[in-house]
Design a protein around this motif. Structure first.
Motif, PDB file in Angstrom:
ATOM      1  N   LEU A  27       0.868  -1.239  -0.059  1.00  0.00           N
ATOM      2  CA  LEU A  27      -0.141  -0.003   0.019  1.00  0.00           C
ATOM      3  C   LEU A  27       0.834   1.248  -0.106  1.00  0.00           C
ATOM      4  O   LEU A  27       1.751   1.272   0.691  1.00  0.00           O
ATOM      5  N   ILE A  28       0.581   2.241  -0.884  1.00  0.00           N
ATOM      6  CA  ILE A  28       1.193   3.445  -0.714  1.00  0.00           C
ATOM      7  C   ILE A  28       0.330   4.355  -0.478  1.00  0.00           C
ATOM      8  O   ILE A  28      -0.805   4.713  -1.217  1.00  0.00           O
ATOM      9  N   LEU A  29       0.640   5.430   0.488  1.00  0.00           N
ATOM     10  CA  LEU A  29      -0.200   6.521   0.724  1.00  0.00           C
ATOM     11  C   LEU A  29       0.697   7.606   0.117  1.00  0.00           C
ATOM     12  O   LEU A  29       1.404   8.078   0.515  1.00  0.00           O
ATOM     13  N   ASP A  30      -0.288   8.470  -0.897  1.00  0.00           N
ATOM     14  CA  ASP A  30       0.619   9.668  -1.480  1.00  0.00           C
ATOM     15  C   ASP A  30      -0.090  10.981  -1.540  1.00  0.00           C
ATOM     16  O   ASP A  30      -1.291  10.886  -1.877  1.00  0.00           O
ATOM     17  N   MET A  31       0.375  11.798  -1.069  1.00  0.00           N
ATOM     18  CA  MET A  31      -0.232  13.291  -1.254  1.00  0.00           C
ATOM     19  C   MET A  31       0.668  14.101  -2.641  1.00  0.00           C
ATOM     20  O   MET A  31       0.437  15.356  -2.496  1.00  0.00           O
ATOM     21  N   VAL A  32       1.683  13.489  -3.059  1.00  0.00           N
ATOM     22  CA  VAL A  32       2.452  14.224  -3.854  1.00  0.00           C
ATOM     23  C   VAL A  32       1.719  14.286  -5.655  1.00  0.00           C
ATOM     24  O   VAL A  32       1.798  15.275  -6.146  1.00  0.00           O
ATOM     25  N   GLY A  33       1.372  13.158  -5.999  1.00  0.00           N
ATOM     26  CA  GLY A  33       0.939  13.029  -7.479  1.00  0.00           C
ATOM     27  C   GLY A  33       2.060  13.337  -8.332  1.00  0.00           C
ATOM     28  O   GLY A  33       3.033  13.327  -8.135  1.00  0.00           O
ATOM     29  N   GLY A  34       1.543  13.929  -9.452  1.00  0.00           N
ATOM     30  CA  GLY A  34       2.515  14.274 -10.617  1.00  0.00           C
ATOM     31  C   GLY A  34       3.288  12.993 -11.107  1.00  0.00           C
ATOM     32  O   GLY A  34       2.758  11.939 -11.003  1.00  0.00           O
ATOM     33  N   ASP A  35       4.537  13.159 -11.236  1.00  0.00           N
ATOM     34  CA  ASP A  35       5.450  12.044 -11.812  1.00  0.00           C
ATOM     35  C   ASP A  35       5.444  11.128 -10.561  1.00  0.00           C
ATOM     36  O   ASP A  35       6.288   9.893 -11.051  1.00  0.00           O
ATOM     37  N   TYR A  36       5.055  11.151  -9.525  1.00  0.00           N
ATOM     38  CA  TYR A  36       5.012  10.149  -8.493  1.00  0.00           C
ATOM     39  C   TYR A  36       4.169   9.140  -8.887  1.00  0.00           C
ATOM     40  O   TYR A  36       4.355   7.929  -8.256  1.00  0.00           O
ATOM     41  N   ILE A  37       3.036   9.355  -9.664  1.00  0.00           N
ATOM     42  CA  ILE A  37       2.100   8.314  -9.741  1.00  0.00           C
ATOM     43  C   ILE A  37       2.545   7.095 -10.623  1.00  0.00           C
ATOM     44  O   ILE A  37       2.386   6.073 -10.057  1.00  0.00           O
ATOM     45  N   PRO A  38       3.068   7.436 -11.818  1.00  0.00           N
ATOM     46  CA  PRO A  38       3.771   6.224 -12.297  1.00  0.00           C
ATOM     47  C   PRO A  38       4.965   5.739 -11.607  1.00  0.00           C
ATOM     48  O   PRO A  38       4.871   4.319 -11.545  1.00  0.00           O
TER      49      PRO A  38
END
Length: 328
Positions: free
Chosen positions: A212-223
């Protein structure tokens, strides 16, 4: 009690200087609501987004910023039976926390954990509601799984580290300095990755990938997040500091059985938030009262210095939560 109160309003969309002290009428609790005399109010990223004109409050909410607070119940609206005047609580708010008084649904209030002060309790609702609903209710984190948390030293991050560890997960984080990485490992993260020096994709894949990844950055972090996930992994998105639009090869989701999900807290129904509150009361509040977990405090500012609090938050130099002292 007077009919007016001190409050911080957003004079126009802009930077921290757009926050100015004003006087407003004291709100009245509607059906199912209580009126709180605010002691402390938490400062959160959505407050800054609202101030910048990028996150409009719901039509029924106050235009004043502030999504969490601690304080004393001083009035009870019709239909409320489980809270009474004099009760001390912390509460998730629809808005309006940057003020001496705020009305909020009684079902979104939780008791001050044993041994905890009002200042610390004001830091609980926004992050604990967000992490619990996204990591556990939506993401289904289980004991033994590997969780990667981006922004590990933020309020969300420090909460996710502690809750992940408390429920038996292996927690990995990213942070932007050695000091922040140390703060994360001190809290219980198994490994903290300085994203300025190391690639989190390589580090997690060497561990078998993230469940599981909890992400609040988005952008190029998604791929990159999708490459980091293990088979049947889940990416839970809660914000987009680097933007919400990116090109993704969805064949990867199919062949590796990945799940992409996410949510924002504020637009959810009062009933949904009440459900989260009930789960927190049963599963998490005993851990807080026992001192097994707790909020990480960065700094406190007077209500009049809300613009300084926002400037500190947006500098990204803080570790943990920032609060405004309203009534003390």
């Amino acid at each position: 009690m007077t009919n007016t109160m001190r409050a911080i309003e957003i004079t126009k969309p802009g930077g921290p200087e757009a926050l100015q002290l004003t006087r407003r009428p004291v709100p009245e609790p509607a059906h199912g609501q209580v009126l709180l005399k605010v002691a402390y109010a938490g400062v959160n990223r959505p407050d800054a987004l609202q101030r910048a004109g990028m996150y409009a409050p719901p039509p029924t909410a106050s235009d004043l910023p502030g999504l969490e607070a601690s304080g004393e119940v001083i009035a009870v609206g019709p239909g409320v039976s489980d809270l009474a005047e004099g009760d001390q609580v912390c509460a998730l708010l629809p808005g309006g926390g940057y003020a001496e008084y705020v009305a909020t649904p009684a079902a979104h209030c939780l008791p001050i954990p044993k041994g905890m002060g009002m200042k610390e309790a004001a830091c609980l609702p926004e992050t604990f509601f967000t992490v619990w609903s996204n990591v556990f209710m939506r993401g289904g984190l289980k004991a033994g799984e590997r969780m990667l948390v981006h922004g590990g030293s933020s309020g969300i991050g420090t909460t996710a580290i502690q809750l992940g560890r408390a429920f038996g997960a292996r927690v990995f984080v990213t942070a932007g300095s050695d000091e922040k990485c140390k703060a994360c490992t001190d809290l219980g993260a198994e490994k903290a990755i300085n994203y300025r020096e190391d690639d989190f994709v390589d580090v997690l894949r060497a561990e078998g990938g993230a469940d599981l990844i909890l992400d609040m950055v988005g952008g190029d972090y998604i791929p990159r997040n999708l490459k980091t996930l293990a088979e049947d992994g889940r990416l839970v998105q809660i914000a987009f500091l680097q933007g919400p639009k990116v090109e993704v090869n969805f064949a990867m989701l199919m062949t590796r059985r990945l799940t992409m999900t996410g949510s924002t807290l504020r637009p959810q129904s009062d009933l949904a938030k009440a459900g989260i509150a009930q789960e927190l009361r049963e599963a998490v509040w005993p851990l807080l009262s026992a001192g097994q977990i707790g909020p990480v405090m960065d700094s406190s500012f007077d209500l009049e210095a809300a613009s300084d609090a926002h400037a500190r938050m947006e500098s990204s130099s803080h570790i943990g939560k920032i609060v405004l002292e309203v009534g003390g």
